[in-house]
Design a protein around this motif. Structure first.
Motif, mmCIF file in Angstrom:
data_model
loop_
_atom_site.group_PDB
_atom_site.id
_atom_site.type_symbol
_atom_site.label_atom_id
_atom_site.label_comp_id
_atom_site.label_asym_id
_atom_site.label_seq_id
_atom_site.Cartn_x
_atom_site.Cartn_y
_atom_site.Cartn_z
ATOM 1 N N LYS A 189 71.514 11.396 61.842
ATOM 2 C CA LYS A 189 70.062 11.475 62.036
ATOM 3 C C LYS A 189 69.737 11.959 63.443
ATOM 4 O O LYS A 189 68.855 12.808 63.629
ATOM 5 N N ALA A 190 70.458 11.415 64.434
ATOM 6 C CA ALA A 190 70.224 11.812 65.820
ATOM 7 C C ALA A 190 70.488 13.304 66.012
ATOM 8 O O ALA A 190 69.733 14.004 66.690
ATOM 9 N N ALA A 191 71.569 13.790 65.406
ATOM 10 C CA ALA A 191 71.913 15.208 65.517
ATOM 11 C C ALA A 191 70.832 16.077 64.878
ATOM 12 O O ALA A 191 70.476 17.145 65.406
ATOM 13 N N ILE A 240 68.667 18.966 66.761
ATOM 14 C CA ILE A 240 68.673 20.352 66.276
ATOM 15 C C ILE A 240 67.246 20.821 66.011
ATOM 16 O O ILE A 240 66.861 21.947 66.354
ATOM 17 N N LYS A 241 66.446 19.949 65.409
ATOM 18 C CA LYS A 241 65.044 20.293 65.140
ATOM 19 C C LYS A 241 64.319 20.615 66.444
ATOM 20 O O LYS A 241 63.589 21.606 66.533
ATOM 21 N N ALA A 242 64.563 19.793 67.480
ATOM 22 C CA ALA A 242 63.901 20.015 68.765
ATOM 23 C C ALA A 242 64.341 21.320 69.410
ATOM 24 O O ALA A 242 63.549 22.004 70.062
ATOM 25 N N SER A 297 58.212 10.337 70.593
ATOM 26 C CA SER A 297 58.563 9.599 69.378
ATOM 27 C C SER A 297 59.893 10.085 68.801
ATOM 28 O O SER A 297 60.735 9.284 68.384
ATOM 29 N N ASP A 298 60.112 11.412 68.787
ATOM 30 C CA ASP A 298 61.393 11.944 68.315
ATOM 31 C C ASP A 298 62.526 11.499 69.227
ATOM 32 O O ASP A 298 63.625 11.163 68.766
ATOM 33 N N TYR A 299 62.266 11.503 70.522
ATOM 34 C CA TYR A 299 63.310 11.115 71.472
ATOM 35 C C TYR A 299 63.721 9.658 71.266
ATOM 36 O O TYR A 299 64.915 9.335 71.233
ATOM 37 N N ARG A 300 62.744 8.779 71.108
ATOM 38 C CA ARG A 300 63.054 7.366 70.896
ATOM 39 C C ARG A 300 63.857 7.177 69.604
ATOM 40 O O ARG A 300 64.828 6.405 69.557
ATOM 41 N N SER A 301 63.443 7.872 68.560
ATOM 42 C CA SER A 301 64.149 7.774 67.276
ATOM 43 C C SER A 301 65.590 8.276 67.408
ATOM 44 O O SER A 301 66.526 7.676 66.871
#
Length: 260
Positions: free
Chosen positions: A234-236, A240-242, A216-220
């Protein structure tokens, strides 16, 4: 003793992820080898016309006099064949598929019972290079490689190449964040070293393919990249969170790599 490596970089993009994967695998194979790298997208390689002149009129010689002969000259003494390309609609990009089709010139017209059942053609020469598939995919699920993996294995069987491994990265859209992929590149070098000893291990293959964030994070993240400046921010943030989180939990039906 040095080996001859035929490396085909099938991505039409410059500085592609798959070429980086290819280079890491070559590094793992050692520095003493003779490496010949080709870029089909930048070469004059005509598609096979299916005219069968190499079976009838020219007897083992293609009607096209183009850059494929450079690849064929190296192939005839290659110990390793590395096929690297991103996934395009579940298979290889067109320029690399052209190269594969042109190997038709090495096939004899005789049909005979296959060594493992079915029917096969004899193949000219005694080349059985250790062959590895190297590919990346924009979707996060490993299952997106299923058709390409099946094609690759049938190709190896038909050409009498030694299937020696598959190095696959789904979720390639996360490659721009180096922290997320550093370990993958280290593992691909290990895969090259394993290939030198025989073949790429299933464990290394599975580790290379392991997701770096939740689906889900990857798609977003990938969707946001195409929505202007705020989307890129947002993508960055997601990347970074991942990078600072623990390994994501995979979907309950997902396996690291399906053996098919």
């Amino acid at each position: 003793m040095s080996k001859v490596i035929l490396a085909i970089s099938g991505s039409p993009r410059q500085k592609s992820l798959t070429e980086k994967m290819l280079d890491r695998c070559i590094e793992g194979l050692g520095e003493e080898n003779k490496v010949y790298k080709f870029y089909p997208d930048k070469m004059n390689i005509e598609p096979c016309k299916g005219c069968m002149s190499c079976w009838k009129k020219n007897k083992g010689k293609c009607i096209h006099n183009d850059d494929f002969k450079k690849i064929l000259q190296v192939y005839m003494r290659a110990d390793y064949l590395l096929l690297a390309a991103p996934l395009y609609f579940s298979l290889f990009p067109g320029p690399l598929k052209n190269v594969i089709d042109r190997f038709f010139v090495l096939i004899d017209p005789e049909q005979r019972a296959g060594r493992e059942g079915g029917t096969e053609h004899p193949v000219k020469g005694d080349r059985h290079p250790k062959t590895v598939l190297i590919s990346s995919c924009g979707f996060p699920e490993i299952e997106n490689f299923d058709l390409l993996r099946l094609f690759f294995r049938k190709l190896c069987k038909g050409m009498h190449w030694e299937h020696s491994g598959e190095i696959l990265i789904p979720g390639a859209g996360a490659a721009g964040t180096s922290k997320l992929f550093n370990r993958k590149f280290e593992l691909i070098k290990i895969a090259g070293a394993e290939l030198l000893e025989g073949s790429v291990s299933k464990e290394t293959t599975a580790a290379v393919a392991r997701p770096v964030m939740s689906d889900s994070d990857y798609r977003s993240m990938c969707t946001a990249k195409f929505k202007g400046r705020l989307g890129k921010v947002k993508a960055a943030f997601i990347a970074i969170k991942a990078a600072y989180m623990k390994k994501p939990k995979m979907h309950r039906d997902r396996q690291p790599l399906l053996e098919k």
